[in-house]
Design a protein around this motif. Structure first.
Motif, PDB file in Angstrom:
ATOM      1  N   ILE A   1      47.168 -61.397  -5.236  1.00  0.00           N
ATOM      2  CA  ILE A   1      48.628 -61.389  -5.177  1.00  0.00           C
ATOM      3  C   ILE A   1      49.122 -59.998  -5.556  1.00  0.00           C
ATOM      4  O   ILE A   1      48.756 -59.456  -6.606  1.00  0.00           O
ATOM      5  CB  ILE A   1      49.238 -62.429  -6.138  1.00  0.00           C
ATOM      6  CG1 ILE A   1      48.728 -63.833  -5.816  1.00  0.00           C
ATOM      7  CG2 ILE A   1      50.775 -62.396  -6.056  1.00  0.00           C
ATOM      8  CD1 ILE A   1      49.102 -64.873  -6.870  1.00  0.00           C
ATOM      9  N   ASP A   2      49.946 -59.424  -4.695  1.00  0.00           N
ATOM     10  CA  ASP A   2      50.636 -58.169  -4.973  1.00  0.00           C
ATOM     11  C   ASP A   2      52.086 -58.514  -5.275  1.00  0.00           C
ATOM     12  O   ASP A   2      52.729 -59.239  -4.499  1.00  0.00           O
ATOM     13  CB  ASP A   2      50.532 -57.246  -3.752  1.00  0.00           C
ATOM     14  CG  ASP A   2      51.137 -55.884  -4.023  1.00  0.00           C
ATOM     15  OD1 ASP A   2      51.264 -55.514  -5.201  1.00  0.00           O
ATOM     16  OD2 ASP A   2      51.475 -55.186  -3.046  1.00  0.00           O
ATOM     17  N   MET A   3      52.607 -58.055  -6.385  1.00  0.00           N
ATOM     18  CA  MET A   3      53.931 -58.492  -6.828  1.00  0.00           C
ATOM     19  C   MET A   3      54.637 -57.362  -7.560  1.00  0.00           C
ATOM     20  O   MET A   3      54.043 -56.327  -7.871  1.00  0.00           O
ATOM     21  CB  MET A   3      53.794 -59.711  -7.748  1.00  0.00           C
ATOM     22  CG  MET A   3      52.903 -59.464  -8.943  1.00  0.00           C
ATOM     23  SD  MET A   3      52.391 -60.977  -9.779  1.00  0.00           S
ATOM     24  CE  MET A   3      51.020 -60.372 -10.777  1.00  0.00           C
ATOM     25  N   ALA A   4      55.927 -57.563  -7.806  1.00  0.00           N
ATOM     26  CA  ALA A   4      56.717 -56.610  -8.562  1.00  0.00           C
ATOM     27  C   ALA A   4      57.547 -57.353  -9.587  1.00  0.00           C
ATOM     28  O   ALA A   4      57.838 -58.541  -9.431  1.00  0.00           O
ATOM     29  CB  ALA A   4      57.628 -55.814  -7.626  1.00  0.00           C
ATOM     30  N   VAL A   5      57.905 -56.640 -10.632  1.00  0.00           N
ATOM     31  CA  VAL A   5      58.882 -57.139 -11.592  1.00  0.00           C
ATOM     32  C   VAL A   5      60.110 -56.248 -11.462  1.00  0.00           C
ATOM     33  O   VAL A   5      60.055 -55.040 -11.722  1.00  0.00           O
ATOM     34  CB  VAL A   5      58.341 -57.125 -13.029  1.00  0.00           C
ATOM     35  CG1 VAL A   5      59.443 -57.524 -14.012  1.00  0.00           C
ATOM     36  CG2 VAL A   5      57.160 -58.082 -13.156  1.00  0.00           C
ATOM     37  N   GLU A   6      61.195 -56.860 -11.007  1.00  0.00           N
ATOM     38  CA  GLU A   6      62.433 -56.140 -10.746  1.00  0.00           C
ATOM     39  C   GLU A   6      63.549 -56.772 -11.569  1.00  0.00           C
ATOM     40  O   GLU A   6      63.851 -57.958 -11.400  1.00  0.00           O
ATOM     41  CB  GLU A   6      62.770 -56.215  -9.254  1.00  0.00           C
ATOM     42  CG  GLU A   6      64.032 -55.467  -8.870  1.00  0.00           C
ATOM     43  CD  GLU A   6      64.338 -55.612  -7.398  1.00  0.00           C
ATOM     44  OE1 GLU A   6      64.681 -54.606  -6.761  1.00  0.00           O
ATOM     45  OE2 GLU A   6      64.244 -56.747  -6.874  1.00  0.00           O
ATOM     46  N   ALA A   7      64.122 -55.981 -12.477  1.00  0.00           N
ATOM     47  CA  ALA A   7      65.191 -56.479 -13.348  1.00  0.00           C
ATOM     48  C   ALA A   7      64.771 -57.767 -14.052  1.00  0.00           C
ATOM     49  O   ALA A   7      65.549 -58.715 -14.180  1.00  0.00           O
ATOM     50  CB  ALA A   7      66.469 -56.702 -12.541  1.00  0.00           C
ATOM     51  N   GLY A   8      63.503 -57.818 -14.482  1.00  0.00           N
ATOM     52  CA  GLY A   8      63.014 -58.958 -15.237  1.00  0.00           C
ATOM     53  C   GLY A   8      62.666 -60.177 -14.412  1.00  0.00           C
ATOM     54  O   GLY A   8      62.408 -61.245 -14.976  1.00  0.00           O
TER      55      GLY A   8
END
Length: 389
Positions: free
Chosen positions: A258-265
């Motif tokens: 899984i490739d993911m991001a954390v954006e603004a929590g």
């Protein structure tokens, strides 16, 4: 027991693991013959990257292997995953253990347009996006989502079939675009990844890796990677829910990432791949459990141990002539391209640095001279390229 490896990506690690399990005969099946790097006793059979189901079934019948396990090279063989999945369904009752994902999972992770539609239906936390059937719809999507926008073709491979567009005027630069595509609002924040192995209803997870701040190139291999990395509590819970829903709905069988991001929590799932990703070196260094050893164990019917972080590691993009300081508290390994891992860069060195103590790792990285970093990577001033103490 005879084992057939489909593809050649990191096949050396799979072969080593299979030999530890006393595999009697190992077949390498794919478009590239890399037996020279696999040691004695490995047999080879050609299989085209665009082979059909009948080709796969004929090859399995010819080699007669009791176990089949994929090791597909992302840049040439990714789309073979669904073919293997379909073929596996046809031999399910034939006494051969084919350790591949079922067609529903393989199709979902092999087609970014299909995955986006499925994500919207399931309520998965993907970036805001629109599926576009032609350039007119894409131009409208760019205006609606607001620049910049990431555009992905359905069936693409890493580093290809995607465009970073700052606005409608950039459409003229998007050569080779095949519709339908998914246009997604570009996420800001920090990128993360995790490798998983699902077998018989149980899923192992290696520690979370940080890939640093997202950038327009979408090239996490060009940035510093750090493992283990911590996710905010709410993001971790959302990731748990996502993994549970994927496994319940699509029943993966084998390696995935899984490739993911954390954006603004908040969690944003950027992509799911039906194989191990670029984190396998970090995963092995941090836990002592090689994902490919675990894959071989599962493919042969065993239960791999649960990976847990016992040390810290970073992969750094360093210049070819970098002077690396000696330090007994850290282990340094330069990763170089090889026949079984040809996608590693050649214009800079991805360098693996491992330590038992996070402070020792941070001190070693902090002591690198500015000239040690690859030209495209300035020394980090915000702390993202060095592990927390």
């Amino acid at each position: 027991m005879d084992v057939a490896i489909m593809g050649h990506y990191r096949a050396d690690r799979l072969v080593t693991a299979l030999r530890r399990h006393d595999a009697e005969r190992i077949w390498l099946c794919g478009p590239v013959d890399v037996r020279a790097g696999l040691g004695p006793g490995v047999r080879y059979r050609y299989l085209a990257a665009d082979a059909g189901v009948d080709d796969v079934l004929a090859l399995w019948a010819h080699v007669g292997a009791q176990v089949v396990v994929p090791s597909l090279y992302p840049l040439q063989q990714e789309q073979l995953l669904h073919t293997l999945a379909t073929a596996a369904q046809l031999v399910a009752a034939g006494g051969r253990r084919v350790h591949v994902h079922p067609p529903a999972f393989a199709e979902a992770v092999s087609d970014k347009v299909l995955f986006h539609r499925l994500a919207l239906d399931r309520g998965w936390p993907v970036p805001e996006g629109i599926v576009c059937e032609d350039r007119t719809e894409l131009a409208a999507a760019l205006r609606q989502l607001g620049p910049p926008v990431m555009v992905k073709t359905g069936r693409s491979v890493p580093w290809e079939g995607r465009w970073y567009l700052d606005g409608p005027d950039d459409l003229g630069t998007a050569d080779g675009m095949v519709f339908p595509v998914v246009a997604q609002r570009v996420c800001r924040g920090e990128e993360f990844g995790v490798e998983l192995l699902t077998d018989r209803g149980s899923t192992l997870r290696w520690p979370i890796a940080s890939f640093g701040p997202l950038d327009a190139r979408c090239m996490p291999g060009w940035r510093t990677r750090l493992m283990p990395a911590a996710l905010p509590t709410t993001v971790r819970h959302d990731l748990d829910a996502f993994v549970t829903d994927v496994t319940d709905l699509l029943a993966p069988c084998g390696a995935w990432q899984i490739d993911m991001a954390v954006e603004a929590g908040e969690l944003r799932v950027l992509e799911v791949n039906g194989r191990f990703g670029g984190m396998a070196h970090l995963s092995r260094a941090v836990t002592g459990i090689d994902p490919y050893q675990a894959l071989a164990t599962a493919a042969l019917g065993g239960r791999p141990p649960t990976p847990t972080a016992v040390r810290v590691a970073a992969e750094l993009p360093l210049s070819l002539g970098a002077h690396l300081p000696a330090d007994d508290a850290v282990r340094v390994e330069v990763e170089r391209p090889s026949p079984t891992e040809p996608c590693l860069p050649s214009h800079f060195h991805r360098t693996l640095v491992v330590a038992d103590d996070p402070a020792a790792l941070a001190d070693w990285i902090g002591g690198l001279p500015a000239g040690a970093w690859a030209d495209h990577v300035p020394p980090a001033a915000d702390g993202r390229s060095t592990p927390p103490r």
